[in-house]
Design a protein around this motif. Structure first.
Motif, PDB file in Angstrom:
ATOM      1  N   ALA A 149       0.830  -1.199   0.000  1.00 43.91           N
ATOM      2  CA  ALA A 149       0.000   0.000   0.000  1.00 43.91           C
ATOM      3  C   ALA A 149       0.869   1.254   0.000  1.00 43.91           C
ATOM      4  N   ALA A 150       0.224   2.378  -0.192  1.00 40.93           N
ATOM      5  CA  ALA A 150       0.927   3.663  -0.171  1.00 40.93           C
ATOM      6  C   ALA A 150       1.442   3.966   1.239  1.00 40.93           C
ATOM      7  N   ASN A 151       2.477   4.796   1.301  1.00 39.64           N
ATOM      8  CA  ASN A 151       3.049   5.165   2.597  1.00 39.64           C
ATOM      9  C   ASN A 151       2.055   5.984   3.407  1.00 39.64           C
ATOM     10  N   ALA A 152       1.907   5.629   4.684  1.00 36.59           N
ATOM     11  CA  ALA A 152       1.071   6.399   5.596  1.00 36.59           C
ATOM     12  C   ALA A 152       1.906   7.301   6.490  1.00 36.59           C
ATOM     13  N   ASP A 153       3.149   6.932   6.691  1.00 33.05           N
ATOM     14  CA  ASP A 153       4.067   7.767   7.476  1.00 33.05           C
ATOM     15  C   ASP A 153       5.425   7.714   6.796  1.00 33.05           C
ATOM     16  N   ASP A 154       5.777   8.784   6.097  1.00 30.36           N
ATOM     17  CA  ASP A 154       7.086   8.872   5.456  1.00 30.36           C
ATOM     18  C   ASP A 154       7.727  10.211   5.817  1.00 30.36           C
ATOM     19  N   GLY A 155       7.625  10.558   7.110  1.00 27.30           N
ATOM     20  CA  GLY A 155       8.218  11.787   7.612  1.00 27.30           C
ATOM     21  C   GLY A 155       9.705  11.851   7.365  1.00 27.30           C
ATOM     22  N   GLU A 156      10.277  13.023   7.526  1.00 24.08           N
ATOM     23  CA  GLU A 156      11.658  13.244   7.095  1.00 24.08           C
ATOM     24  C   GLU A 156      12.679  12.415   7.865  1.00 24.08           C
ATOM     25  N   ASP A 157      12.322  11.869   9.020  1.00 26.57           N
ATOM     26  CA  ASP A 157      13.262  11.042   9.765  1.00 26.57           C
ATOM     27  C   ASP A 157      13.057   9.557   9.502  1.00 26.57           C
ATOM     28  N   THR A 158      12.210   9.197   8.532  1.00 25.64           N
ATOM     29  CA  THR A 158      11.918   7.798   8.253  1.00 25.64           C
ATOM     30  C   THR A 158      12.857   7.215   7.209  1.00 25.64           C
ATOM     31  N   ASP A 159      12.848   5.895   7.155  1.00 23.42           N
ATOM     32  CA  ASP A 159      13.628   5.194   6.133  1.00 23.42           C
ATOM     33  C   ASP A 159      13.098   5.502   4.736  1.00 23.42           C
ATOM     34  N   PHE A 160      11.780   5.648   4.592  1.00 22.31           N
ATOM     35  CA  PHE A 160      11.207   6.002   3.287  1.00 22.31           C
ATOM     36  C   PHE A 160      11.796   7.316   2.770  1.00 22.31           C
ATOM     37  N   ALA A 161      11.825   8.320   3.632  1.00 23.72           N
ATOM     38  CA  ALA A 161      12.283   9.646   3.213  1.00 23.72           C
ATOM     39  C   ALA A 161      13.763   9.630   2.851  1.00 23.72           C
ATOM     40  N   ALA A 162      14.561   8.909   3.611  1.00 20.81           N
ATOM     41  CA  ALA A 162      15.996   8.848   3.331  1.00 20.81           C
ATOM     42  C   ALA A 162      16.254   8.260   1.949  1.00 20.81           C
ATOM     43  N   ILE A 163      15.602   7.152   1.637  1.00 24.29           N
ATOM     44  CA  ILE A 163      15.796   6.509   0.339  1.00 24.29           C
ATOM     45  C   ILE A 163      15.316   7.416  -0.785  1.00 24.29           C
ATOM     46  N   GLU A 164      14.173   8.050  -0.607  1.00 20.02           N
ATOM     47  CA  GLU A 164      13.633   8.935  -1.631  1.00 20.02           C
ATOM     48  C   GLU A 164      14.591  10.088  -1.933  1.00 20.02           C
ATOM     49  N   ALA A 165      15.332  10.536  -0.906  1.00 20.65           N
ATOM     50  CA  ALA A 165      16.265  11.657  -1.075  1.00 20.65           C
ATOM     51  C   ALA A 165      17.649  11.214  -1.535  1.00 20.65           C
ATOM     52  N   GLY A 166      17.871   9.911  -1.713  1.00 19.60           N
ATOM     53  CA  GLY A 166      19.149   9.423  -2.213  1.00 19.60           C
ATOM     54  C   GLY A 166      20.159   9.078  -1.143  1.00 19.60           C
ATOM     55  N   TYR A 167      19.692   8.890   0.107  1.00 17.78           N
ATOM     56  CA  TYR A 167      20.582   8.532   1.202  1.00 17.78           C
ATOM     57  C   TYR A 167      20.431   7.056   1.557  1.00 17.78           C
ATOM     58  N   VAL A 168      21.524   6.438   2.001  1.00 20.43           N
ATOM     59  CA  VAL A 168      21.442   5.118   2.616  1.00 20.43           C
ATOM     60  C   VAL A 168      20.718   5.268   3.946  1.00 20.43           C
ATOM     61  N   SER A 169      19.796   4.373   4.219  1.00 19.22           N
ATOM     62  CA  SER A 169      19.045   4.372   5.479  1.00 19.22           C
ATOM     63  C   SER A 169      19.548   3.247   6.368  1.00 19.22           C
ATOM     64  N   ILE A 170      19.885   3.573   7.617  1.00 18.39           N
ATOM     65  CA  ILE A 170      20.244   2.569   8.623  1.00 18.39           C
ATOM     66  C   ILE A 170      19.279   2.721   9.794  1.00 18.39           C
ATOM     67  N   THR A 171      18.490   1.688  10.028  1.00 18.72           N
ATOM     68  CA  THR A 171      17.513   1.711  11.107  1.00 18.72           C
ATOM     69  C   THR A 171      17.846   0.630  12.129  1.00 18.72           C
ATOM     70  N   PRO A 172      18.126   0.982  13.377  1.00 18.44           N
ATOM     71  CA  PRO A 172      18.289  -0.037  14.415  1.00 18.44           C
ATOM     72  C   PRO A 172      16.928  -0.657  14.739  1.00 18.44           C
ATOM     73  N   LEU A 173      16.847  -1.964  14.721  1.00 20.17           N
ATOM     74  CA  LEU A 173      15.613  -2.685  15.034  1.00 20.17           C
ATOM     75  C   LEU A 173      15.776  -3.477  16.318  1.00 20.17           C
ATOM     76  N   GLN A 174      14.668  -3.628  17.043  1.00 21.50           N
ATOM     77  CA  GLN A 174      14.685  -4.443  18.248  1.00 21.50           C
ATOM     78  C   GLN A 174      13.671  -5.566  18.115  1.00 21.50           C
ATOM     79  N   THR A 175      13.889  -6.642  18.851  1.00 20.81           N
ATOM     80  CA  THR A 175      12.966  -7.770  18.782  1.00 20.81           C
ATOM     81  C   THR A 175      11.867  -7.687  19.826  1.00 20.81           C
ATOM     82  N   ASP A 176      11.942  -6.744  20.741  1.00 20.48           N
ATOM     83  CA  ASP A 176      10.896  -6.547  21.733  1.00 20.48           C
ATOM     84  C   ASP A 176       9.747  -5.771  21.097  1.00 20.48           C
ATOM     85  N   LEU A 177       8.622  -6.444  20.845  1.00 22.36           N
ATOM     86  CA  LEU A 177       7.479  -5.802  20.202  1.00 22.36           C
ATOM     87  C   LEU A 177       6.492  -5.218  21.211  1.00 22.36           C
TER      88      LEU A 177
END
Length: 248
Positions: free
Chosen positions: A203-231
């Protein structure tokens, strides 16, 4: 020289895995354990209903008739005398942004490494052309991996724009964006007239604010997101307790 375990979800013959292997060969001792076929979307599933076959290929890679998590489990636990120092999954053919991480076998392979006590990185190319760019960036990360300190059960989700190296604008540390509700499945008829269903595109992006991985890729930057397994949604625990107390 450090020991690296490479895996993926696109399969042991995928071009992204080969590009990653070739880029990292000068920097580490590599072991490759990957699914025998495309297992995209397998998420964190483990095969518990049957034994797994580990097959040595002519190029030195190993294939497994199971999921990405199976591959990392076997690659870390007991197939060889020495455990790897780092698990890298990828390079995925396509992005793993936002909600994608819940389904991604690429992220799941890295997560299995993290669950087994390894430093782990998931690598994805947001396209299908410039695997060399993502591989070069992976090689640059390996040089600094020893200095990486992450909280327990944390991994890095790395997405690289599908651009030549010289057009990458830089690197941003991001948070996950998220997409809107999934589209309806697409019905098709098989040759016997029975209805079958394709899962619809994302689906279309619902949250692609400037600090998101979506925004970084769209602007031509590599995105690095730390993920955790605690949901756990820790901020909601009080609300749930109040709800229970109201009718207890």
């Amino acid at each position: 020289m450090r020991r690296l375990l490479l895996s993926n979800d696109d399969g042991v013959h995928a071009p992204g895995l080969r590009a990653l292997y070739e880029a990292l060969t000068p920097h580490a001792n590599l072991r490759v354990v990957a699914p025998d076929r495309d297992r995209s979307g397998a998420s964190n599933s483990l095969t518990l209903s049957r034994p797994l076959a580990l097959t040595a290929l002519d190029n030195g890679f190993y294939s497994v008739d199971g999921t990405p998590a199976d591959c990392v489990y076997l690659g870390v636990n007991g197939m060889w005398d020495e455990r790897p120092d780092l698990v890298i999954s990828g390079i995925n053919h396509g992005s793993n942004l936002g909600d994608d991480v819940l389904y991604s076998g690429t992220v799941a392979a890295a997560m299995e490494g993290r669950n087994l006590g390894m430093t782990a990185i998931a690598m994805s190319l947001c396209g299908a052309h410039h695997f060399a760019t993502a591989a070069q960036f992976a090689a640059s990360l390996i040089g600094a991996a020893d200095q990486l300190s992450l909280p327990p059960r944390t991994l890095l989700n790395v997405n690289v724009p599908d651009l030549p190296w010289e057009k990458i604008k830089g690197v941003k540390v991001t948070r996950l964006g998220y997409r809107g509700p999934a589209e309806k499945p697409v019905p098709v008829q098989d040759p016997r007239g029975r209805t079958r269903y394709w899962i619809a595109p994302v689906a279309a992006n619902a949250d692609d604010g400037e600090d998101t991985d979506f925004a970084a890729i769209e602007a031509g930057y590599v995105s690095i997101t730390p993920l955790q397994t605690d949901l756990t949604r820790h901020s909601a625990r009080r609300d749930v307790q109040d709800w229970l107390d109201a009718f207890a």
